[in-house]
Design a protein around this motif. Sequence first.
Motif, PDB file in Angstrom:
ATOM      1  N   UNK A 100     -64.833 -49.914 -16.273  1.00 46.97           N
ATOM      2  CA  UNK A 100     -64.349 -50.191 -17.631  1.00 46.97           C
ATOM      3  C   UNK A 100     -63.125 -50.827 -17.440  1.00 46.97           C
ATOM      4  N   UNK A 101     -62.938 -51.689 -16.597  1.00 44.97           N
ATOM      5  CA  UNK A 101     -61.758 -52.648 -16.658  1.00 44.97           C
ATOM      6  C   UNK A 101     -62.100 -54.052 -16.775  1.00 44.97           C
ATOM      7  N   UNK A 112     -61.919 -56.137 -18.951  1.00 46.88           N
ATOM      8  CA  UNK A 112     -61.032 -57.268 -19.683  1.00 46.88           C
ATOM      9  C   UNK A 112     -60.089 -57.957 -18.687  1.00 46.88           C
ATOM     10  N   UNK A 113     -60.067 -57.075 -17.156  1.00 49.38           N
ATOM     11  CA  UNK A 113     -59.091 -57.759 -16.352  1.00 49.38           C
ATOM     12  C   UNK A 113     -59.746 -57.856 -15.121  1.00 49.38           C
ATOM     13  N   UNK A 131     -56.680 -48.308  -9.528  1.00 48.96           N
ATOM     14  CA  UNK A 131     -57.481 -49.440  -9.908  1.00 48.96           C
ATOM     15  C   UNK A 131     -56.571 -50.710  -9.556  1.00 48.96           C
ATOM     16  N   UNK A 132     -57.507 -51.747  -9.518  1.00 46.76           N
ATOM     17  CA  UNK A 132     -56.780 -53.107  -9.142  1.00 46.76           C
ATOM     18  C   UNK A 132     -57.715 -54.269 -10.008  1.00 46.76           C
ATOM     19  N   UNK A 133     -56.676 -55.124 -10.803  1.00 48.38           N
ATOM     20  CA  UNK A 133     -57.250 -56.121 -11.550  1.00 48.38           C
ATOM     21  C   UNK A 133     -57.068 -57.508 -11.121  1.00 48.38           C
ATOM     22  N   UNK A 134     -57.978 -58.320 -11.715  1.00 42.60           N
ATOM     23  CA  UNK A 134     -57.851 -60.000 -11.249  1.00 42.60           C
ATOM     24  C   UNK A 134     -58.068 -59.822  -9.574  1.00 42.60           C
ATOM     25  N   UNK A 163     -55.614 -47.075 -17.425  1.00 47.07           N
ATOM     26  CA  UNK A 163     -56.155 -47.661 -16.043  1.00 47.07           C
ATOM     27  C   UNK A 163     -55.986 -49.092 -16.105  1.00 47.07           C
ATOM     28  N   UNK A 164     -56.311 -49.904 -17.036  1.00 45.75           N
ATOM     29  CA  UNK A 164     -56.243 -51.393 -16.906  1.00 45.75           C
ATOM     30  C   UNK A 164     -54.913 -51.761 -16.692  1.00 45.75           C
ATOM     31  N   UNK A 205     -52.418 -49.725 -15.314  1.00 48.03           N
ATOM     32  CA  UNK A 205     -51.992 -49.663 -14.362  1.00 48.03           C
ATOM     33  C   UNK A 205     -52.451 -50.292 -12.903  1.00 48.03           C
ATOM     34  N   UNK A 206     -53.816 -51.026 -13.333  1.00 49.97           N
ATOM     35  CA  UNK A 206     -54.261 -52.016 -12.349  1.00 49.97           C
ATOM     36  C   UNK A 206     -53.323 -53.430 -12.386  1.00 49.97           C
ATOM     37  N   UNK A 207     -52.586 -53.359 -13.605  1.00 52.76           N
ATOM     38  CA  UNK A 207     -51.560 -54.528 -13.278  1.00 52.76           C
ATOM     39  C   UNK A 207     -50.325 -54.418 -13.241  1.00 52.76           C
ATOM     40  N   UNK A 230     -55.289 -56.870 -23.322  1.00 50.36           N
ATOM     41  CA  UNK A 230     -54.963 -56.751 -21.956  1.00 50.36           C
ATOM     42  C   UNK A 230     -54.265 -58.103 -21.214  1.00 50.36           C
ATOM     43  N   UNK A 231     -54.514 -59.094 -21.784  1.00 51.51           N
ATOM     44  CA  UNK A 231     -53.660 -60.162 -21.170  1.00 51.51           C
ATOM     45  C   UNK A 231     -52.204 -60.238 -21.203  1.00 51.51           C
ATOM     46  N   UNK A 282     -65.161 -50.267 -22.509  1.00 49.13           N
ATOM     47  CA  UNK A 282     -64.236 -49.646 -22.219  1.00 49.13           C
ATOM     48  C   UNK A 282     -63.646 -48.805 -23.203  1.00 49.13           C
ATOM     49  N   UNK A 290     -63.347 -45.142 -22.254  1.00 46.62           N
ATOM     50  CA  UNK A 290     -62.134 -44.977 -21.421  1.00 46.62           C
ATOM     51  C   UNK A 290     -60.993 -44.839 -21.965  1.00 46.62           C
ATOM     52  N   UNK A 337     -58.947 -41.651 -14.164  1.00 41.74           N
ATOM     53  CA  UNK A 337     -57.766 -41.531 -14.941  1.00 41.74           C
ATOM     54  C   UNK A 337     -58.192 -40.841 -16.342  1.00 41.74           C
ATOM     55  N   UNK A 390     -59.681 -57.992 -25.020  1.00 46.56           N
ATOM     56  CA  UNK A 390     -59.122 -56.607 -25.233  1.00 46.56           C
ATOM     57  C   UNK A 390     -60.062 -55.996 -26.373  1.00 46.56           C
TER      58      UNK A 390
END
Lengths: 156, 505
Positions: free
Chosen positions: A125-126, A128-129, A139-142, B11-12, B14-16, B42-43, B184, B187, B223, B338
């Motif tokens: 569900x990530x 967009x990244x 979680x980790x993106x790009x 979570x997205x 957090x991933x960034x 998200x960008x 997503x 989520x 999450x 997004x």
Amino acid sequence: MATYEAWSEARGAEIIAAHADQQGATLPILHALQDMFGCVPAQAVPMIARALNLTRAEVHGIVSFYHDFRSEPPGRHVLRLCRAEACQSLGADAVAAHVRRRLGVDWHGTTADGAVTLEPVFCFGLCAVGPAAMLDGAPLARMDDAKLDTLLERAR
Amino acid sequence: MSTRVYVPRDAAALALGADAVASLLSQSGDVEMVRTGSRGLFWLEPMVEVATPEGRIAYGPVTVADISGLLDAGTLSGGAHPLRLGRPEDLPFLAKQTRLTFARCGIVDPLSLDDYRAHGGLKGLARAREIGPAATIEVVTQSGLRGRGGAGFPTGIKWKSAADAAGERKYIVCNADEGDSGTYADRMLMEGDPFVLIEGMAIAGFAVGATKGYVYTRSEYPHAIATFNAALDIARREGVLAEGFDIEQRVGAGAYICGEETSLLDSLEGKRGQVRAKPPLPVHKGLFGAPTVINNLVSLASVPVILDKGAEFYRDIGMGRSRGTMPIQLAGNLKYAGLFECGFGITLGELVNDIGGGTRTGRPVRAVQVGGPLGAYFPPALFDTPFDYEAFAAKDGLIGHGGVVVFDDTVDMARQARFAMEFCAAESCGKCTPCRIGSVRGMEVIDRIVAGDKLEANLELLRDLCHTMKFGSLCALGGFIPYPVMSALEHWPEDFRTMRREAAE
């Protein structure tokens, strides 16, 4: 980095008993066992069968149906890479190929030193990244080759 | 006086790196830190917002390295800085939306019931209790709400059937097994506004006379699982759930097929997640044999605003038989990926080019997969297709759960077609032959086509196989996997012909 207990019949019995009374108890039991031992140990299968009044074959059928449940504990770190379409559109296949080469393992494999287990996932569900990944639950993106190299360098 | 600062815990985000940003900002003077969900841009994540007398002012994307510069620029009072975005509501991506289901996501503290109430929460449930179960079902029916998991079945009719069914026990099941790549929304809501789902399920439970609710959440969303369980504890403690209706969350185990409703019910019962033949329908004989309403998370989360603002308010938005709003999830290779909630009817081209800004890589868009792994690939020539259940079906596609995945011109469509078959083979529950065997044979046939082996005969065989899978499978996995395969073949036949490949290399 997750740490797991070694299999113990007493602990296993405790976990099963704690969840056995709820309706549809199988998945909650299997998740709780894997949280404790890092996998669903083969020794637990007949115990679950007895507790839920199922055959061993039925329990084995359930455990093996779901991708999440492991038969062996993982390495000290678990790297999960997304392989689904949204991440593919941003080069996830090439990133995954790089990681497999670097670690010298295929999907579900653990490096010889026991440091890293590599698992495929179809979507965090990530989307967009992407390309997305998860290292020990974070979680980790790009993601790209260089970022994963750095992360894997630290994962010992 | 301390400054209130908002940093997402989605979570997205957090991933960034949102956690590190939040932690550093918390240590920077007199800051009251609020962790929210994501607004879905998200960008720009991590997008930090600061409360000022002029409203919230956003900055983003903020990294740890930016923070000292931001603080020097007076960010805590909304000061100027290259990362300053202004009021988030004025950003075109948000200003163009109609946020109903996602009205609070990214704005409120997801675990503050006071915040939820202050932003209109619990009004729908209060209204339902005021007008009674039958009138509640009537409002949902009149609103035109259809299943947001993709099947598009009218929610009110499903509720009515379950309400009319005889049974001492009845269940409300929320399908939060959001397995489609490119989606997503579930989520985001579970992490950013979990009370809206609890309220929606409470309304559903009240309307059909259910005794228990289950939320089946996929294990890939740790999450969301944690936030939703925390929200459930609060809702129970604060008496949001009425006597005689409790909600419990169960966690899936990595099987895509469990997003199919009958397979989800089997999984909840503790079995292998295998698809059931219908009838009997779940509303008559569902979970543990009892009448069961099984709805997608977004359907349930859209009910509170419908009850609060009325059926007409919701029905007046949209086009054709697709009423209300759809949270569309822009994903994959897009510049501005997004969550975009808007009324049905926006075209695919507007979504991809105008809203999404084209590809992140800057290359031309070649294909767009809508509706997850079972959805068709659309070429730019079909970008005038409006986002609507029927319009997509008319183009041999589907909107599914609203995921839009964009690919640039480096994509190999024969490879995507093969992946669809490979995915189906890995995720088939194994119950019916067209899906279990057909997917494996499909991979083999595509491999032969790509290798140039008896090209025309194998292309014909692939078409025939897809026809068999489409009409011979028990559920949408085997039945819809022909959509991505056949759309790839129809719109990009050159990718399946090796002569072109060799010439290109």
